[in-house]
Design a protein around this motif. Structure first.
Motif, PDB file in Angstrom:
ATOM      1  N   ALA A 187       1.189  -1.231   0.447  1.00  0.00           N
ATOM      2  CA  ALA A 187      -0.101   0.403  -0.136  1.00  0.00           C
ATOM      3  C   ALA A 187       1.052   1.281   0.292  1.00  0.00           C
ATOM      4  O   ALA A 187       1.775   1.345   0.733  1.00  0.00           O
ATOM      5  N   LEU A 188       0.426   1.983  -0.771  1.00  0.00           N
ATOM      6  CA  LEU A 188       0.572   3.352  -0.603  1.00  0.00           C
ATOM      7  C   LEU A 188       0.004   4.295   0.070  1.00  0.00           C
ATOM      8  O   LEU A 188      -1.273   4.564  -0.236  1.00  0.00           O
ATOM      9  N   ASP A 189       0.526   5.514   1.198  1.00  0.00           N
ATOM     10  CA  ASP A 189      -0.111   6.209   2.018  1.00  0.00           C
ATOM     11  C   ASP A 189       0.365   7.706   1.745  1.00  0.00           C
ATOM     12  O   ASP A 189       1.197   7.820   0.720  1.00  0.00           O
ATOM     13  N   GLU A 190      -0.056   8.449   2.573  1.00  0.00           N
ATOM     14  CA  GLU A 190      -0.240  10.109   2.391  1.00  0.00           C
ATOM     15  C   GLU A 190       1.468   9.545   2.907  1.00  0.00           C
ATOM     16  O   GLU A 190       1.958   9.531   4.548  1.00  0.00           O
ATOM     17  N   GLY A 191       2.492  11.075   2.532  1.00  0.00           N
ATOM     18  CA  GLY A 191       3.817  11.819   3.550  1.00  0.00           C
ATOM     19  C   GLY A 191       3.349  12.868   4.222  1.00  0.00           C
ATOM     20  O   GLY A 191       2.828  13.187   4.116  1.00  0.00           O
ATOM     21  N   LEU A 192       4.688  13.743   3.934  1.00  0.00           N
ATOM     22  CA  LEU A 192       4.398  15.144   4.221  1.00  0.00           C
ATOM     23  C   LEU A 192       5.948  15.863   2.883  1.00  0.00           C
ATOM     24  O   LEU A 192       6.338  14.791   2.256  1.00  0.00           O
ATOM     25  N   ALA A 193       5.367  17.115   2.962  1.00  0.00           N
ATOM     26  CA  ALA A 193       6.409  17.876   2.275  1.00  0.00           C
ATOM     27  C   ALA A 193       7.644  17.894   2.341  1.00  0.00           C
ATOM     28  O   ALA A 193       7.759  17.347   3.733  1.00  0.00           O
ATOM     29  N   ASN A 194       8.514  17.488   1.669  1.00  0.00           N
ATOM     30  CA  ASN A 194       9.674  18.636   2.068  1.00  0.00           C
ATOM     31  C   ASN A 194      10.191  19.438   1.332  1.00  0.00           C
ATOM     32  O   ASN A 194       9.973  19.760   0.209  1.00  0.00           O
ATOM     33  N   PRO A 195      11.059  20.171   2.274  1.00  0.00           N
ATOM     34  CA  PRO A 195      11.384  22.109   1.525  1.00  0.00           C
ATOM     35  C   PRO A 195      12.958  21.947   0.039  1.00  0.00           C
ATOM     36  O   PRO A 195      12.788  22.720   0.015  1.00  0.00           O
ATOM     37  N   THR A 196      13.248  20.742   0.174  1.00  0.00           N
ATOM     38  CA  THR A 196      14.505  20.264  -0.494  1.00  0.00           C
ATOM     39  C   THR A 196      14.330  19.791  -1.525  1.00  0.00           C
ATOM     40  O   THR A 196      13.023  19.014  -1.810  1.00  0.00           O
ATOM     41  N   ASN A 197      15.071  19.390  -2.723  1.00  0.00           N
ATOM     42  CA  ASN A 197      15.353  18.366  -3.845  1.00  0.00           C
ATOM     43  C   ASN A 197      14.638  17.179  -3.095  1.00  0.00           C
ATOM     44  O   ASN A 197      13.786  16.719  -4.480  1.00  0.00           O
ATOM     45  N   ALA A 198      14.594  16.818  -1.875  1.00  0.00           N
ATOM     46  CA  ALA A 198      14.338  15.389  -1.923  1.00  0.00           C
ATOM     47  C   ALA A 198      13.050  15.146  -2.129  1.00  0.00           C
ATOM     48  O   ALA A 198      12.027  15.745  -1.594  1.00  0.00           O
ATOM     49  N   TYR A 199      12.610  13.933  -1.901  1.00  0.00           N
ATOM     50  CA  TYR A 199      11.517  13.657  -1.616  1.00  0.00           C
ATOM     51  C   TYR A 199      11.133  12.494   0.076  1.00  0.00           C
ATOM     52  O   TYR A 199      11.851  12.430  -0.009  1.00  0.00           O
ATOM     53  N   THR A 200      10.419  12.980   0.956  1.00  0.00           N
ATOM     54  CA  THR A 200      10.290  11.685   2.201  1.00  0.00           C
ATOM     55  C   THR A 200       9.621  10.863   1.809  1.00  0.00           C
ATOM     56  O   THR A 200       8.454  11.041   1.366  1.00  0.00           O
ATOM     57  N   VAL A 201      10.051   9.473   2.982  1.00  0.00           N
ATOM     58  CA  VAL A 201       9.078   8.818   2.148  1.00  0.00           C
ATOM     59  C   VAL A 201       8.789   7.957   4.060  1.00  0.00           C
ATOM     60  O   VAL A 201      10.556   8.205   4.600  1.00  0.00           O
ATOM     61  N   PHE A 202       7.836   7.568   4.513  1.00  0.00           N
ATOM     62  CA  PHE A 202       7.867   6.890   5.663  1.00  0.00           C
ATOM     63  C   PHE A 202       7.960   5.484   6.072  1.00  0.00           C
ATOM     64  O   PHE A 202       6.982   4.842   4.940  1.00  0.00           O
ATOM     65  N   TYR A 203       8.725   4.900   6.393  1.00  0.00           N
ATOM     66  CA  TYR A 203       8.657   3.389   6.465  1.00  0.00           C
ATOM     67  C   TYR A 203       7.801   2.999   8.112  1.00  0.00           C
ATOM     68  O   TYR A 203       7.163   1.498   8.106  1.00  0.00           O
ATOM     69  N   GLY A 204       7.408   3.671   8.669  1.00  0.00           N
ATOM     70  CA  GLY A 204       6.962   2.977   9.832  1.00  0.00           C
ATOM     71  C   GLY A 204       6.596   4.778  10.486  1.00  0.00           C
ATOM     72  O   GLY A 204       6.784   5.296   9.758  1.00  0.00           O
ATOM     73  N   GLU A 205       5.508   4.435  11.777  1.00  0.00           N
ATOM     74  CA  GLU A 205       4.760   5.632  12.586  1.00  0.00           C
ATOM     75  C   GLU A 205       5.267   5.604  14.025  1.00  0.00           C
ATOM     76  O   GLU A 205       5.508   4.798  14.843  1.00  0.00           O
ATOM     77  N   ARG A 206       5.476   6.546  14.638  1.00  0.00           N
ATOM     78  CA  ARG A 206       5.350   6.722  15.899  1.00  0.00           C
ATOM     79  C   ARG A 206       3.908   6.370  16.121  1.00  0.00           C
ATOM     80  O   ARG A 206       2.429   6.430  15.716  1.00  0.00           O
ATOM     81  N   ASN A 207       3.741   5.679  17.371  1.00  0.00           N
ATOM     82  CA  ASN A 207       2.814   5.261  18.097  1.00  0.00           C
ATOM     83  C   ASN A 207       1.590   6.616  18.838  1.00  0.00           C
ATOM     84  O   ASN A 207       2.231   7.095  19.725  1.00  0.00           O
ATOM     85  N   PRO A 208       0.509   7.089  18.446  1.00  0.00           N
ATOM     86  CA  PRO A 208      -0.644   8.383  19.200  1.00  0.00           C
ATOM     87  C   PRO A 208      -0.890   7.372  20.426  1.00  0.00           C
ATOM     88  O   PRO A 208      -1.895   6.415  20.310  1.00  0.00           O
ATOM     89  N   TRP A 209      -0.439   8.188  21.678  1.00  0.00           N
ATOM     90  CA  TRP A 209      -1.158   7.337  22.880  1.00  0.00           C
ATOM     91  C   TRP A 209      -1.427   8.659  23.796  1.00  0.00           C
ATOM     92  O   TRP A 209      -1.185  10.349  23.779  1.00  0.00           O
ATOM     93  N   TRP A 210      -3.126   9.195  23.539  1.00  0.00           N
ATOM     94  CA  TRP A 210      -3.363   9.972  24.230  1.00  0.00           C
ATOM     95  C   TRP A 210      -4.583   9.222  25.836  1.00  0.00           C
ATOM     96  O   TRP A 210      -4.900   8.697  25.978  1.00  0.00           O
ATOM     97  N   ILE A 211      -3.689  10.565  26.582  1.00  0.00           N
ATOM     98  CA  ILE A 211      -4.020  10.133  28.065  1.00  0.00           C
ATOM     99  C   ILE A 211      -4.328  10.759  28.382  1.00  0.00           C
ATOM    100  O   ILE A 211      -4.232  11.918  28.346  1.00  0.00           O
ATOM    101  N   THR A 212      -5.324  10.255  29.369  1.00  0.00           N
ATOM    102  CA  THR A 212      -6.438  11.238  30.816  1.00  0.00           C
ATOM    103  C   THR A 212      -6.143  11.079  32.105  1.00  0.00           C
ATOM    104  O   THR A 212      -5.783   9.894  32.511  1.00  0.00           O
ATOM    105  N   VAL A 213      -4.792  11.891  33.047  1.00  0.00           N
ATOM    106  CA  VAL A 213      -4.469  10.932  34.658  1.00  0.00           C
ATOM    107  C   VAL A 213      -5.043  11.654  34.700  1.00  0.00           C
ATOM    108  O   VAL A 213      -5.657  13.630  34.814  1.00  0.00           O
ATOM    109  N   ARG A 214      -6.464  11.698  36.220  1.00  0.00           N
ATOM    110  CA  ARG A 214      -7.323  12.064  37.342  1.00  0.00           C
ATOM    111  C   ARG A 214      -6.547  12.336  38.571  1.00  0.00           C
ATOM    112  O   ARG A 214      -5.969  11.271  39.149  1.00  0.00           O
ATOM    113  N   CYS A 215      -6.476  13.496  39.184  1.00  0.00           N
ATOM    114  CA  CYS A 215      -5.686  13.520  40.041  1.00  0.00           C
ATOM    115  C   CYS A 215      -6.974  13.457  41.315  1.00  0.00           C
ATOM    116  O   CYS A 215      -7.388  15.614  41.933  1.00  0.00           O
TER     117      CYS A 215
END
Length: 423
Positions: A187-215
């Motif tokens: 599969a191909l999916d989205e990436g990001l722009a690159n300000p240089t002449n190169a193209y950026t290619v992404f082979y993995g992603e960071r895991n999003p953790w959305w956490i709420t701490v209750r005090c």
């Protein structure tokens, strides 16, 4: 279901936004002196559709099938059947939704698709990622017009709600029987722009953790020194998270080999609690957005969070609004046939690739979680990164060049020889 015109051979499964009739129309007017390239015109018309959160207007066509994934959400899958449909397929994925705008900060109406004298096309989604949607479509259109056909089947997939986590889009769909029928190999999916002449290619992603701490804490009158208050615990929690944030920021700034995708980002995004100025609250909550590289031991990281909560005080707890545990990489070894097809084609076009871990999250993570290879790639070089930013734009020449890139990449991927187990 057959589509009209000569664009796509087969609509494998459709529930389509109002724009699909526009996107898949077969009529193409020749350019005259001073006229705009029809591909650019199509791109600008797509940008004008307000598929913007919190109430994206996906629309539906009553003549096609209802979406069985999530009510009120639209998924479209358009299939170009290969000469050997038993082989694993190639997916060109894009999402149709866009994030909200602060119109007062835009120099042009963000949904007018204004093109300035430099050819810069302003609009929400111009980089993220309506450009790629049209580039896919135009590349396929040109390949079919040239009489091309490839051994592997090609699916163009269009998904909703990527910008709000994909829960009613790709995350649900990968568990649906229709996903298995696609027989995906790559599969191909989205990436990001690159300000240089190169193209950026992404082979993995960071895991999003959305956490709420209750005090929780002792309530009381605002005139007293009440012990064990929620605010004291909240302060300790915030300090622990933000001290870790500073350490990760230092790692990024002192290692020239690191990109944003190589470190963990932590941002405090919400604080809740209190009912009146003179009442010490019985509970205060704080929420964080964490993005964790796939190189981090996630179990050990959660142990760290538990320790921070314990150190903050009695009965401090946490829960997750989102917690992804995917640590899959897509191979970028030249021995991998999919990557070799991708990279060698780019090399033949004199395209420089910069390999990175994606710093945020895309629908690719759900595909990788199913054990399938996916690459994030948006052919936008010489372009500032403006996704989710004010005055998001893409230059028309960069956009048109991207179509040409896909005209080369799609045949290469759809012609990968049979792999082990496919003979």
């Amino acid at each position: 279901e057959k589509t009209n015109g000569n664009f796509i051979s087969e609509a494998h499964y459709c529930s389509t936004p109002q724009c699909w009739g526009l996107l898949f129309s077969s009529g193409r007017k020749a350019n005259g002196p001073g006229t705009e390239d029809p591909s650019v015109t199509l791109f600008r018309e797509y940008l004008r559709l307000k598929t913007v959160h919190p109430e994206p207007d996906y629309g539906t066509s009553e003549t096609l099938l209802p979406c069985p994934v999530c009510p009120g959400r639209v998924v479209a899958i358009i299939t170009w059947v290969g000469s050997r449909p038993e082989l694993k397929s190639v997916v060109l994925n894009s999402h149709t939704d866009v994030v909200p705008v602060y119109e007062e900060h835009w120099k042009h109406d963000p949904f007018a698709a204004v093109k300035d004298e430099h050819g810069n096309i302003y609009g929400r989604g111009s980089q993220d990622m309506k450009c790629v949607t049209i580039q896919y479509i135009e590349a396929i259109r040109r390949l079919k017009a040239a009489g091309k056909r490839f051994s592997r089947t090609i699916h163009l997939t269009f998904f909703p709600d990527e910008e709000v986590g994909g829960h009613k889009g790709m995350e649900t769909f990968v568990k649906h029987p229709e996903f298995q029928k696609l027989n995906i190999g790559f599969a191909l999916d989205e990436g990001l722009a690159n300000p240089t002449n190169a193209y950026t290619v992404f082979y993995g992603e960071r895991n999003p953790w959305w956490i709420t701490v209750r005090c929780p804490g002792s309530p009381g009158h605002g005139s007293r020194f009440v012990e064990n208050t929620a605010a004291e615990k909240l302060r300790r929690v915030i300090n622990s998270f933000l001290e870790f944030r500073e350490k990760e920021k230092h790692r990024l700034n002192t290692n020239e080999c690191f990109t944003l995708g190589d470190v963990t980002t932590v941002n405090m995004t919400m604080v809740k609690g209190g009912v009146a100025y003179n009442v010490i609250p019985a509970e205060m909550d704080v929420s964080f957005d964490l993005r964790i590289p796939p190189t981090v031991n996630l179990q050990e990281f959660e142990v760290k969070i538990k320790a921070w909560c314990k150190e903050a005080g009695e009965d401090v707890t946490y829960d997750f609004a989102q917690k992804h545990m995917d640590q899959n990489f897509t191979s970028t070894e030249e021995s991998d046939p999919w990557w070799h097809a991708f990279s060698s084609t780019c090399k033949a076009m004199n395209v420089t690739l910069k390999k990175e871990i994606f710093p945020a999250a895309t629908d690719s993570r759900f595909i990788r979680e199913e054990g399938l290879p996916a690459i994030g790639f948006s052919p936008m070089n010489l372009t500032p990164i403006l996704l989710h930013d004010h005055n998001e734009y893409l230059n028309e020449q960069v956009f048109l060049r991207g179509i040409q890139v896909y005209e080369r990449l799609v045949p290469a991927l759809a012609s990968v020889p049979p792999l082990s187990g496919e003979e």
